[in-house]
Design a protein around this motif. Structure first.
Motif, short mmCIF file in Angstrom:
data_model
loop_
_atom_site.label_atom_id
_atom_site.label_comp_id
_atom_site.label_asym_id
_atom_site.label_seq_id
_atom_site.Cartn_x
_atom_site.Cartn_y
_atom_site.Cartn_z
N ARG A 1 0.74 -1.25 -0.07
CA ARG A 1 0.00 0.02 0.01
C ARG A 1 0.80 1.27 0.01
N ASN A 2 1.76 1.07 0.75
CA ASN A 2 3.17 2.20 0.62
C ASN A 2 3.70 2.72 -0.63
N VAL A 3 3.31 1.88 -1.84
CA VAL A 3 4.08 1.84 -3.02
C VAL A 3 3.49 3.50 -3.51
N ASP A 4 4.67 4.03 -4.31
CA ASP A 4 4.40 5.25 -4.88
C ASP A 4 3.41 5.19 -5.90
N LYS A 5 2.18 5.78 -6.02
CA LYS A 5 1.30 5.62 -7.01
C LYS A 5 1.66 6.24 -8.40
N LYS A 6 2.49 7.23 -8.27
CA LYS A 6 3.08 7.94 -9.36
C LYS A 6 3.92 6.92 -10.22
N LEU A 7 4.52 6.35 -9.63
CA LEU A 7 5.55 5.27 -10.22
C LEU A 7 4.66 4.16 -10.99
N VAL A 8 3.32 3.70 -10.06
CA VAL A 8 2.66 2.59 -10.72
C VAL A 8 2.11 3.29 -12.16
N GLU A 9 1.66 4.63 -12.02
CA GLU A 9 1.12 5.18 -13.23
C GLU A 9 2.25 5.28 -14.33
N MET A 10 3.42 5.63 -13.96
CA MET A 10 4.49 5.66 -14.75
C MET A 10 4.63 4.26 -15.77
N ALA A 11 4.45 3.06 -14.88
CA ALA A 11 4.55 1.99 -15.41
C ALA A 11 3.46 1.70 -16.20
N LYS A 12 2.25 1.98 -16.02
CA LYS A 12 1.16 1.99 -16.94
C LYS A 12 1.08 2.54 -18.18
N ILE A 13 1.92 4.06 -18.31
CA ILE A 13 1.84 4.71 -19.26
C ILE A 13 3.05 4.00 -20.19
N TYR A 14 3.99 3.46 -19.63
CA TYR A 14 5.10 2.64 -20.38
C TYR A 14 4.83 1.47 -20.67
N LYS A 15 3.62 0.96 -20.32
CA LYS A 15 3.25 -0.65 -20.64
C LYS A 15 4.20 -1.41 -20.12
N ILE A 16 4.67 -1.47 -18.66
CA ILE A 16 5.60 -2.27 -18.28
C ILE A 16 4.88 -3.52 -17.88
N PRO A 17 5.31 -4.80 -18.27
CA PRO A 17 4.54 -6.38 -18.02
C PRO A 17 4.20 -6.22 -16.62
N LYS A 18 3.15 -7.09 -16.27
CA LYS A 18 2.46 -7.08 -14.70
C LYS A 18 3.76 -7.63 -14.04
N SER A 19 4.50 -8.58 -14.55
CA SER A 19 5.29 -9.39 -13.52
C SER A 19 6.43 -8.46 -13.03
N ARG A 20 6.95 -7.70 -14.04
CA ARG A 20 7.84 -6.85 -13.80
C ARG A 20 7.57 -5.78 -12.74
N VAL A 21 6.39 -5.19 -12.91
CA VAL A 21 5.73 -4.16 -12.08
C VAL A 21 5.77 -4.55 -10.78
N PHE A 22 5.00 -5.84 -10.74
CA PHE A 22 5.17 -6.66 -9.28
C PHE A 22 6.42 -6.63 -8.58
N ALA A 23 7.62 -7.23 -9.39
CA ALA A 23 8.89 -7.36 -8.83
C ALA A 23 9.74 -6.19 -8.63
N LYS A 24 9.47 -5.20 -9.43
CA LYS A 24 10.39 -4.17 -9.51
C LYS A 24 9.75 -2.78 -8.83
N ILE A 25 8.45 -2.69 -8.63
CA ILE A 25 7.72 -1.57 -7.99
C ILE A 25 7.05 -2.15 -6.70
N TYR A 26 6.15 -2.89 -6.75
CA TYR A 26 5.45 -3.19 -5.56
C TYR A 26 6.39 -3.99 -4.47
#
Ligand SMILES: Nc1ncnc2c1ncn2[C@@H]1O[C@H](COP(=O)(O)OP(=O)(O)OP(=O)(O)O)[C@@H](O)[C@H]1O
Ligand SMILES: [Mg+2]
Lengths: 229, 253
Positions: free
Chosen positions: B145-170
């Motif tokens: 929950r503490n994840v920076d929502k702005k980074l998640v938004e960045m990841a969505k815009i750049y279409k980073i695959p879900k598995s990488r978003v999980f590992a590298k951001i969440y």
């Protein structure tokens, strides 16, 4: 590239930020948005990118790959410069884009080890490495020193002409706008009134023309009451 | 004059030395191996245990129960905590249950363990799991929950695959939370596995302590306590090493 914005509105906490904005553009455009601080420019870019849903209206866009230079950089703090680029485009060569923005040799530095201007350039390199057909740039040249800024503007213009991509840029600087844009919009009153200016090919613009345009933009900006206190 | 790094290295040696000295003096004053065996007697017994195959098999038993419970708790906490972290309604629904689980004292589980899982290998594993799972789950959920929502938004815009978003951001955002809960968790783990073996174990360090208690072999109780302390310190060090290797995830850089 075709961009068609129709009747776009968005409010935050009951306060309207973008009010029934319509605008269309076609071709390989370089659109610059000028407007006072807090007038909703970032909000508009987020709606164009599709990440923020409008309350009413719609954005039609052909873009398949959209790059975004964020006003607040949004680099991943625990990835170094190289990794921050490779995570968005694994097939690109990050080193090439790092040296393009003058960050050669900084590949293994983390965002916190870079200066503000260097972070901004990494943010730009990431957008370019994504190989986009449209780049949204939110005050991309803020916090850059004059020399680097001048070089980057030149290089981005080269990319824009060479690769046939379109760019939408938000800025506060009328001189930047005059130098780069094919089209300019000046925002006032929550986008319900905008000045639309068509300039054509910036490559055929002489320095004198640019000066004239800059001065014209500045006087228009001054006329909008929201620009002066 | 001592340099600050040498002072840092020396400080724990001095404090442990003082502790041993105090213990030694107290045992001389009490002068009863039944009430308070001294450090030398304890060390003697310690060496006897670690040079016997029975001793090693007890230690191995306890370790396998402890780590089995730990890994099951961590695995489940990572998956459940992650979904709690990204889906608000799941967080609201599951959090009260986890808090209740966390508030149930270990004696309640011990009292039930005999009936539910019987005396033997599985009871201590369940108890380690039950004590660690709530701590880990809450921390994973809070970290996500503490994840920076702005980074998640960045990841969505750049279409980073879900598995990488999980590992590298969440996961990376939750990493400091997971690490601190592991630190707390490892201490809890040794205490709960020992007490569970003591009450409902058929083997292991806790059971050996229970046997020593019945045969009034207090040196043995002390020696096994020492073994648990050593295990605690070793695993703490091991965790530090793992954290260092995983520090590419850590936020401090
Ligand atoms: N997520 C949000 N929640 C609430 N209010 C918001 C949100 N995003 C923007 N706003 C509000 O919308 C208005 C416009 O914000 P926006 O960031 O779009 O302005 P801007 O034109 O980009 O300003 P600047 O030039 O300073 O970057 C501001 O008043 C801001 O407070
Ligand atoms: Mg903005």
């Amino acid at each position: 590239m075709r961009l068609r914005i129709s009747n776009l509105s968005r409010a935050f906490d009951g306060e309207t930020i973008v009010d029934k904005f319509s605008y269309s553009l076609e071709g390989d455009f370089f659109l610059t948005i000028l407007g006072s601080s807090g007038c909703g420019k970032t909000t508009l870019l987020r709606m164009i990118s599709g990440i923020l849903k409008p309350d009413t209206g719609r954005v039609e866009l052909q873009s398949k790959r959209l790059g975004f230079v964020f006003q607040d950089d949004r680099l991943i703090p625990w990835l170094n410069a190289f990794q921050n680029i490779s995570i968005v485009s694994p097939e690109s060569n990050p080193v090439e884009y790092l040296s393009f923005v003058g960050l050669k040799g900084h590949d293994s530095k983390y965002p916190s080890q870079l200066s503000g201007g260097m972070r901004r350039r990494l943010n730009i390199a990431r957008a370019l490495a994504f190989n986009p057909d449209l780049i949204l740039m939110d005050e991309p040249f803020n916090s850059l020193d004059v020399v680097i800024k001048d070089r980057l503007i030149e290089d981005i213009q080269k990319i824009w002409t060479g690769k046939k991509i379109s760019i939408i840029m938000v800025t506060h600087d009328p001189a930047e706008a005059a130098r780069l844009s094919t089209d300019i919009i000046l925002v006032q009153d929550k986008f319900s009134k905008v000045d639309e200016i068509k300039l054509g090919d910036p490559l055929r613009r002489s320095p004198d023309d640019m000066d004239l345009i800059t001065r014209d933009l500045l006087s228009r900006m001054k006329k909008f009451s929201s620009f002066v206190h | 004059m001592l340099s600050s790094s040498r002072r840092k290295a020396l400080a724990p040696i001095i404090s442990v030395g003082l502790l041993l000295l105090g213990w030694f003096i107290a045992s001389v004053i009490v002068s009863s191996d039944l009430l308070l065996p001294g450090p030398l007697e304890t060390m003697d017994e310690f060496l006897r245990i670690v040079s016997s195959s029975r001793g090693w098999s007890d230690i191995a038993e306890t370790c396998s129960k402890a780590f089995l419970g730990l890994f099951i708790a961590l695995g489940l906490a990572l998956s459940i905590g992650f979904f709690m972290g990204i889906i608000d309604i799941l967080y609201e629904l599951i959090k009260p249950i986890v808090v209740i689980l966390q508030s149930i004292p270990i004696v309640s589980w011990l009292a039930l363990a005999i009936f539910w899982w019987g005396v033997g290998f599985s009871s201590p594993v369940y108890i380690v799991f039950l004590t660690l799972f709530p701590v880990f789950t809450i921390n994973v959920a809070e970290g996500v929950r503490n994840v920076d929502k702005k980074l998640v938004e960045m990841a969505k815009i750049y279409k980073i695959p879900k598995s990488r978003v999980f590992a590298k951001i969440y996961l990376a955002s939750a990493f400091p939370f997971i690490v601190s809960s592991m630190r707390v968790g490892i201490g809890i783990m040794w205490k709960s596995v020992a007490v569970a073996e003591f009450m409902v174990g058929a083997s292991g360090i806790g059971r050996a302590m229970s046997d020593a208690k019945y045969s009034i072999n207090i040196e043995r109780v002390f020696a096994y306590t020492l073994i648990l302390v050593v295990l605690g310190i070793l695993t703490e060090r091991l965790l530090d090493m793992i954290i260092k290797r995983g520090s590419r995830y850590a936020l401090k850089n």
